[in-house]
Motif scaffolding. Sequence first.
Motif, PDB file in Angstrom:
ATOM      1  N   GLU A 255      -0.179   3.782 -10.666  1.00 15.00           N
ATOM      2  CA  GLU A 255      -0.955   2.631 -10.202  1.00 15.00           C
ATOM      3  C   GLU A 255      -0.465   1.346 -10.860  1.00 15.00           C
ATOM      4  O   GLU A 255      -0.093   1.345 -12.042  1.00 15.00           O
TER       5      GLU A 255
ATOM      6  N   ASN B  10       0.818  -1.225   0.000  1.00  9.51           N
ATOM      7  CA  ASN B  10       0.000   0.000   0.000  1.00  9.51           C
ATOM      8  C   ASN B  10       0.847   1.269   0.000  1.00  9.51           C
ATOM      9  O   ASN B  10       0.599   2.216   0.742  1.00  9.51           O
TER      10      ASN B  10
ATOM     11  N   GLU C 234       3.372   6.879   2.296  1.00  6.61           N
ATOM     12  CA  GLU C 234       2.335   5.968   2.788  1.00  6.61           C
ATOM     13  C   GLU C 234       2.787   4.528   2.570  1.00  6.61           C
ATOM     14  O   GLU C 234       3.496   4.226   1.617  1.00  6.61           O
TER      15      GLU C 234
ATOM     16  N   THR D 134       3.860  11.287  -2.749  1.00  7.79           N
ATOM     17  CA  THR D 134       3.420  12.576  -3.281  1.00  7.79           C
ATOM     18  C   THR D 134       4.622  13.500  -3.411  1.00  7.79           C
ATOM     19  O   THR D 134       5.403  13.639  -2.473  1.00  7.79           O
TER      20      THR D 134
ATOM     21  N   LYS E 130       0.413   5.479  -6.195  1.00 11.58           N
ATOM     22  CA  LYS E 130      -0.908   5.429  -5.567  1.00 11.58           C
ATOM     23  C   LYS E 130      -1.218   4.028  -5.039  1.00 11.58           C
ATOM     24  O   LYS E 130      -1.473   3.113  -5.827  1.00 11.58           O
ATOM     25  N   ASP E 131      -1.152   3.857  -3.728  1.00 15.51           N
ATOM     26  CA  ASP E 131      -1.611   2.631  -3.050  1.00 15.51           C
ATOM     27  C   ASP E 131      -1.119   1.377  -3.774  1.00 15.51           C
ATOM     28  O   ASP E 131      -1.893   0.484  -4.106  1.00 15.51           O
TER      29      ASP E 131
ATOM     30  N   LYS F 251       0.329  13.207  -6.688  1.00 16.33           N
ATOM     31  CA  LYS F 251       0.422  11.811  -6.293  1.00 16.33           C
ATOM     32  C   LYS F 251       1.156  11.038  -7.385  1.00 16.33           C
ATOM     33  O   LYS F 251       0.623  10.828  -8.480  1.00 16.33           O
TER      34      LYS F 251
ATOM     35  N   GLY G 110       2.431   4.762  -1.154  1.00 14.28           N
ATOM     36  CA  GLY G 110       2.054   5.985  -1.847  1.00 14.28           C
ATOM     37  C   GLY G 110       3.166   7.015  -1.749  1.00 14.28           C
ATOM     38  O   GLY G 110       3.917   7.047  -0.767  1.00 14.28           O
TER      39      GLY G 110
END
Length: 303
Positions: free
Chosen positions: A210, A9, A58, A13, A21-22, A18, A11
């Motif tokens: 992604e 997960n 993240e 920025t 992303k996850d 971003k 992340g």
Amino acid sequence: MTATIAIENVGKTINRKKIIKDLSLTINEGEVLGLLGPNGAGKTTLIRMIVGLIEINEGQISVCGHDVEKEHKDALGNIGAIVENPEMYPFFSGQKNLDYFARMHTNVSKEKIAELVDFVNLTDRINDKVKDYSLGMKQRLGIAQALMNDPKVLILDEPTNGLDPAGMQELRRHIRMLAKEKNVTVIVSSHLLSEIELMCDRIAIIKEGELIAVENVKEEAKQHYHFKVSDREKAQALLQEHFDMTSQLNEDYLVVELPSELSDVSSIVKVFVDNGIALYSVEPKKHSLEDRFMDLTTENRRI
């Protein structure tokens, strides 16, 4: 299989944008993974997070069970990396370069260096100056340098840049040897899809930060057939009616992707002939990695 790298997960920025992303991905011991994506997809950002060059906003990345941020030294001790062309001292010999880099690690013996030189097949040229090396030889020297600390993970960012076909073949052979003989996990980021298809076990495709697909390269690619017929629209309707099969029309052909149970085209041919459609040709077309890459990155598709 034992996971060498676990991305959970994650992340990132940058400047309020971003970039990642996850994203979650597991890479196994002894696996060669191709990291693919259009320019600006986030591949280099992900690599920089794996090697600890930039902060993870993240999620978590672990290498051999060590958190890249919380156990930085232990995690990075398991990684070797080459980004594009290896940085070497051109007026030093290959041997002198390796001796110099060996001082940055602990317990790298002369025997260890000799073993690495033999592994990358540079024994006959190791005492020549690096400025006289071909790009392929510099890449092999870079691999020897990256393997000094016996890493469990080798990361290669655009390693084929500038290589001629012989150099690419050489690099591919050594990457496969590393995975097979030394059980090293290799991550290769490249735009040369034909090379990725030959050297990798799996591919991970990133688009706009992604993860949109993870595929096994070695699995047989989907088989497409081009049917040249007298009435493409009628043939398309018959495929839907008799086989519940979708197809595509192009300028000259009806393009059909066959599932395994219909790999014999004779059943389709029979339906066409029985319904008065003249068949002029049937041509098999393998759905290559390049085809799959373009399908995934030019459409808004997900895993």
